[in-house]
Design a protein around this motif. Structure first.
Motif, PDB file in Angstrom:
ATOM      1  N   ARG A   1       0.805  -1.226   0.000  1.00  0.00           N
ATOM      2  CA  ARG A   1       0.000   0.000   0.000  1.00  0.00           C
ATOM      3  C   ARG A   1       0.834   1.270   0.000  1.00  0.00           C
TER       4      ARG A   1
ATOM      5  N   GLN B   1       2.554   4.672  -7.587  1.00  0.00           N
ATOM      6  CA  GLN B   1       1.432   4.545  -6.665  1.00  0.00           C
ATOM      7  C   GLN B   1       1.364   5.824  -5.851  1.00  0.00           C
TER       8      GLN B   1
ATOM      9  N   SER C   1      -1.557   8.423  -3.381  1.00  0.00           N
ATOM     10  CA  SER C   1      -2.698   8.235  -2.478  1.00  0.00           C
ATOM     11  C   SER C   1      -3.941   9.005  -2.899  1.00  0.00           C
ATOM     12  N   ASP C   2      -3.824   9.894  -3.914  1.00  0.00           N
ATOM     13  CA  ASP C   2      -4.969  10.720  -4.287  1.00  0.00           C
ATOM     14  C   ASP C   2      -4.805  11.196  -5.729  1.00  0.00           C
ATOM     15  N   ILE C   3      -5.771  10.902  -6.585  1.00  0.00           N
ATOM     16  CA  ILE C   3      -5.655  11.264  -7.999  1.00  0.00           C
ATOM     17  C   ILE C   3      -5.821  12.766  -8.241  1.00  0.00           C
TER      18      ILE C   3
ATOM     19  N   GLY D   1      -9.362   5.365 -11.325  1.00  0.00           N
ATOM     20  CA  GLY D   1      -8.318   5.324 -10.309  1.00  0.00           C
ATOM     21  C   GLY D   1      -6.926   5.630 -10.799  1.00  0.00           C
TER      22      GLY D   1
ATOM     23  N   ASN E   1      -1.502   5.963 -10.000  1.00  0.00           N
ATOM     24  CA  ASN E   1      -2.736   5.261  -9.669  1.00  0.00           C
ATOM     25  C   ASN E   1      -2.891   5.101  -8.163  1.00  0.00           C
ATOM     26  N   VAL E   2      -4.138   4.800  -7.746  1.00  0.00           N
ATOM     27  CA  VAL E   2      -4.443   4.565  -6.331  1.00  0.00           C
ATOM     28  C   VAL E   2      -4.998   3.158  -6.137  1.00  0.00           C
ATOM     29  N   TRP E   3      -4.706   2.250  -7.059  1.00  0.00           N
ATOM     30  CA  TRP E   3      -5.303   0.919  -7.030  1.00  0.00           C
ATOM     31  C   TRP E   3      -4.944   0.150  -5.752  1.00  0.00           C
TER      32      TRP E   3
ATOM     33  N   SER F   1      -3.085   1.964  -3.199  1.00  0.00           N
ATOM     34  CA  SER F   1      -2.584   2.955  -2.236  1.00  0.00           C
ATOM     35  C   SER F   1      -3.557   4.101  -1.951  1.00  0.00           C
ATOM     36  N   ARG F   2      -4.807   3.954  -2.288  1.00  0.00           N
ATOM     37  CA  ARG F   2      -5.773   5.039  -2.073  1.00  0.00           C
ATOM     38  C   ARG F   2      -5.785   5.456  -0.595  1.00  0.00           C
ATOM     39  N   GLY F   3      -5.566   6.740  -0.347  1.00  0.00           N
ATOM     40  CA  GLY F   3      -5.608   7.271   1.007  1.00  0.00           C
ATOM     41  C   GLY F   3      -4.437   6.888   1.888  1.00  0.00           C
TER      42      GLY F   3
END
Length: 291
Positions: free
Chosen positions: A77, A185, A187-189, A210, A226-228, A230-232
């Motif tokens: 992540r 990677q 955390s925010d697009i 994403g 991308n956040v696939w 690692s989002r947030g």
């Protein structure tokens, strides 16, 4: 095409107003990882130090590997590298590498036809993602009314590609290969759109769910974000395995200075050594800007 003609093509990824030309990974086992990049990817060692090695092709550095005794293992992540993308000059060279990988028992993680390119995916021994790809000619790319380029993720017929491989021996990555792009990677697009488009001046060339893709010179992408996984996610910490930093090279001092002014306005800390600006991006990844 000869090495000189392939790299001097005005449409080549490295001949755009900005391009990615170098990546730096922190690894836990330097000898093993370096040996793998030499044997599997066909890179050559250009420079050595006590803590690292720089590898490349045709005398041009593409990848630096270093090791740190206190480096923490980055999780899946963690913001950082999704893959380094090595661009070969032709479908013939892609097929040649595929045959080498098949004969060497290399495990692939995927293969896709992206309309603008054909790509094969794998991981290095420490889990760092790699893409090896060839571009189709720009006359085969389709640009949309908003200026973006049409991309997709379709199956790539690996058997057909393998069957096209020359029946000669593989002696390494073609000398006119390059670091075509890097995929990160984050955390925010929306934050990525602001940083790469509005601050660094790259064009938004494509969107996936994403993910955003940025480039200059109407290339399909020099930077993917991308956040696939690692989002947030929290910012990357110092002294972690994986992507330590990468370099974006501008074709002119003016473009470098424009980026420097934008960074100053946002009060993003930088250090400067001549025409090289170093910073930490919004996700904790090191970035070097040069002209």
């Amino acid at each position: 095409m000869t090495a000189a003609s392939a790299l001097s093509s005005p449409d080549h990824a490295v001949n755009m107003p900005a391009h990615v030309d170098h990546s730096h990974l922190v690894v836990t086992d330097l000898p093993l990882t370096s040996d793998w990049y030499q044997k599997v990817m066909g890179l050559s060692v250009l420079d050595k130090s006590a803590s690292g090695q720089t590898l490349g092709v045709g005398g041009r550095p593409l990848l630096t590997l270093t090791t740190e005794g206190n480096a923490a293992r980055a999780s899946r992540r963690t913001p950082g590298l999704f893959h380094n993308a090595f661009l070969v000059p032709s479908r013939k060279e892609l097929s040649r590498w595929l045959a080498h990988a098949a004969h060497s028992g290399v495990r692939l993680t995927g293969a896709s036809d992206h309309l603008v390119s054909e790509a094969i995916y794998l991981d290095d021994p420490e889990g760092n993602g790699i893409e090896i790809y060839r571009d189709r000619g720009r006359d085969e790319w389709h640009y949309l009314n908003d200026g973006m380029v049409e991309m997709a993720t379709l199956p790539l017929d690996l058997q057909k590609l393998y069957d096209e491989a020359p029946k000669d021996s593989w002696t390494g990555l073609a000398e006119d290969s390059a670091m075509g792009h890097i995929h990160l990677q984050v955390s925010d697009i929306p934050q990525a759109d602001t940083f790469f488009r509005d601050v660094l001046g790259l064009d938004l060339m494509a969107r996936y769910p994403g993910a955003s893709f940025f480039a200059s010179g109407k290339y399909h992408h020099h930077i993917g974000a991308n956040v696939w996984n690692s989002r947030g996610a929290a910012k990357r910490e110092a002294h972690m395995t994986g992507l330590a930093d990468y370099t974006i090279r501008f074709s002119s001092k003016d473009r470098l200075e424009q980026a420097a002014e934008s960074l100053d306005k946002l009060e993003i800390p930088t250090t400067r050594d001549g025409e090289v600006i170093s910073l930490i991006d919004p996700w904790g990844i090191g970035l070097r800007l040069s002209a």
